[in-house]
Motif scaffolding. Sequence first.
Motif, PDB file in Angstrom:
ATOM      1  N   GLY A   1       1.961  13.688  -5.578  1.00 50.31           N
ATOM      2  CA  GLY A   1       3.017  14.601  -5.124  1.00 50.31           C
ATOM      3  C   GLY A   1       3.104  14.778  -3.626  1.00 50.31           C
ATOM      4  O   GLY A   1       3.874  15.620  -3.143  1.00 50.31           O
ATOM      5  N   ARG A   2       2.354  14.014  -2.865  1.00 53.88           N
ATOM      6  CA  ARG A   2       2.372  14.168  -1.403  1.00 53.88           C
ATOM      7  C   ARG A   2       3.191  13.050  -0.754  1.00 53.88           C
ATOM      8  O   ARG A   2       3.295  11.953  -1.294  1.00 53.88           O
ATOM      9  CB  ARG A   2       0.940  14.129  -0.857  1.00 53.88           C
ATOM     10  N   GLN A   3       3.746  13.417   0.418  1.00 50.26           N
ATOM     11  CA  GLN A   3       4.473  12.413   1.192  1.00 50.26           C
ATOM     12  C   GLN A   3       3.457  11.652   2.056  1.00 50.26           C
ATOM     13  O   GLN A   3       2.889  12.203   2.997  1.00 50.26           O
ATOM     14  CB  GLN A   3       5.517  13.096   2.085  1.00 50.26           C
ATOM     15  N   LEU A   4       3.202  10.405   1.727  1.00 54.14           N
ATOM     16  CA  LEU A   4       2.189   9.612   2.427  1.00 54.14           C
ATOM     17  C   LEU A   4       2.843   8.503   3.236  1.00 54.14           C
ATOM     18  O   LEU A   4       3.770   7.824   2.763  1.00 54.14           O
ATOM     19  CB  LEU A   4       1.204   9.000   1.414  1.00 54.14           C
ATOM     20  N   LYS A   5       2.360   8.340   4.456  1.00 51.92           N
ATOM     21  CA  LYS A   5       2.856   7.251   5.300  1.00 51.92           C
ATOM     22  C   LYS A   5       1.984   6.008   5.202  1.00 51.92           C
ATOM     23  O   LYS A   5       2.446   4.898   5.453  1.00 51.92           O
ATOM     24  CB  LYS A   5       2.919   7.722   6.750  1.00 51.92           C
ATOM     25  N   LYS A   6       0.696   6.236   4.856  1.00 49.37           N
ATOM     26  CA  LYS A   6      -0.232   5.099   4.760  1.00 49.37           C
ATOM     27  C   LYS A   6      -1.253   5.391   3.674  1.00 49.37           C
ATOM     28  O   LYS A   6      -1.670   6.528   3.479  1.00 49.37           O
ATOM     29  CB  LYS A   6      -0.926   4.859   6.108  1.00 49.37           C
ATOM     30  N   LEU A   7      -1.669   4.336   2.989  1.00 55.46           N
ATOM     31  CA  LEU A   7      -2.659   4.472   1.906  1.00 55.46           C
ATOM     32  C   LEU A   7      -3.869   3.605   2.228  1.00 55.46           C
ATOM     33  O   LEU A   7      -3.728   2.398   2.459  1.00 55.46           O
ATOM     34  CB  LEU A   7      -2.056   4.050   0.568  1.00 55.46           C
ATOM     35  N   TRP A   8      -5.032   4.228   2.286  1.00 58.11           N
ATOM     36  CA  TRP A   8      -6.258   3.479   2.614  1.00 58.11           C
ATOM     37  C   TRP A   8      -6.797   2.822   1.346  1.00 58.11           C
ATOM     38  O   TRP A   8      -7.544   3.404   0.584  1.00 58.11           O
ATOM     39  CB  TRP A   8      -7.301   4.401   3.231  1.00 58.11           C
TER      40      TRP A   8
END
Length: 621
Positions: free
Chosen positions: A613-620
């Motif tokens: 549910g979060r707005q993420l710009k990058k995923l590790w």
Amino acid sequence: MNKFPIWKYLLILLIVSLGVVYSLPNIYAPDPAIQVSGSSASFAPTQATLDTVSKRLDELGIEHFGEELSEKNILVRLKNQDDQMRARREVEAALGENYVVAVNLAATTPEWLQNMGATPMSLGLDLAGGVHFLMEVDTPKVLKDTIDSLEQQLKREIRKNNLRGVTVRAGADGMRVTAKNEDLRETVYSLMRKEMTEVLLERFDENGVFGIKATLSEQFIREKEDYAVNQNLTTLRNRVNEIGVAEPLVQRQGRNRIVVQLPGIQDASDAKKILGKTANLEFRLEAGKGARLSQKEKFPFRNERDQAYFGGAELERQVLVYGKNVMSASATFDPQTSSPQVSITLDGDGATQMSRGTRSNIGRRMGVLFIEYKPVTRIIKDAEGNDITKVDMVAEKEVISLATIQAALGKNFVITGLDSPQEASELALLLRAGALAAPMTYVEERTIGPSLGAENIALGVKSVQIGLALVLIFMLVYYKVFGIFANVALAGNLILIVAVMSMLGATLTLPGIAGIVLTVGMAVDANVLIFSRIREELKNGMPIQSAIKSGYDRAFVTILDANLTTLIVAVILYAIGSGPVKGFAVTLSVGIMTSMFTAIMGTRALVNLSFGGRQLKKLWI
């Protein structure tokens, strides 16, 4: 997107919590101990026995504590495992041959866990130490006894029908019947077809002799062999369980062999003493005064008083009823004399045979012949002149009762002439659990010491630790944050494997530890597929939340197929494999099911909690 409802999180938390609770008993190392039990019901351990054990250990300077006395055995905990074997030898010498002393491991699980039904996994022979026997059932004797019985049956029918000029001889594979003419042979042939459906009949003519060759059918032979092996299997299981050996394994191997594993017992002679304590009964009529030597046998009495009075008993060779026909036996007391006796209940065949044999012999005496099979060790030389130890099972036969038949007997009757209630209880036990259908010989025997078992455990734990460490490092380096989720799930998977095996009462063996090591590697396989799919979707430009959802959804079918096929193989291994293979199959099966839960639901819950549910710009990843 990528959010679980609250109930799913609670369910996962509940399952993991239960896994922690039921795996906890395995972190409490058991205390080394010695276990003392009587070699028979007459020698049940008492407080005096416990005092003798404690006194002897004190004299030897062996530290001990937590002595426990129960109806069946004594358990004494020791401070040092190195003292176990020495304590066992010395205590055995102090108590004599009337007691069986074995090394054991005493559980130290806290009471609050025991109240919840949480117990540690049992250790197999290769981890706990003990003895291993491979025993062979003498099935040829079963077939010979069957042929002899058929011979006696046919002779009775021939006398009953007043057929003269017929000769019956039993051989190794059947019977040979000859008649003085062809008409007489046809009469006997018709009689045998009617009364003996289990044999195959073949007419033959040789030098003017009209004969019939009777052989057992292959189906009947297999049925007889299966019955003998299964009956002996039940006998050994019941007897070992009654003695109180911890976690025994008694199972069939092949057509006529039985594997017996007794963890905690270190002396093969003690184990043979336990296995040798099997018995059987034969009910025979007392031989008449005019009986020929070929028709009778003489046996001593079990009770020395009766032996002195009667000087032994001569019984007919023909057996009315065998011990295998005994359905149940219990120790009771004669309501009139208060003397101990054993109440016997026969099965349908036994009741019929007993009724036939006694209704026409009222007034005659019937003897109850007690047969105990004991191991006798002898030294022989092989072709190269080396000494080889050979163990034979020798039958000791004694008459325990010789009473006059007052009326025709049937399904229920009693055996009298016993010395004490303990002897009655022992006889009842042996009859319930000890009706050997055939003698057995020792084909193979091995002893595994407790030190070797401890070394196996240490090496097994080390292999799990190394495998786990390598997998953890790889996942952290390659998948970063998602690698942490996979590692948490992997730790939870190990906890659940241990918990499930403890709850099922499964036995952990060395191959079982190998199965756990394999599961450690396989457990992250599902996460590798999921994380690789997420990476591909991200490279294709899919939004992060959609990539996560797509990665789990699309990889699920592949993961299910791969694990299902492996589970099928594990089930087949368990179904057809021997002991070590079964141990591997059990841990592999449990590991597959728990890894499916932790790799899919476990890591998905962690990912949803962290990124859902979060707005993420990058995923590790």
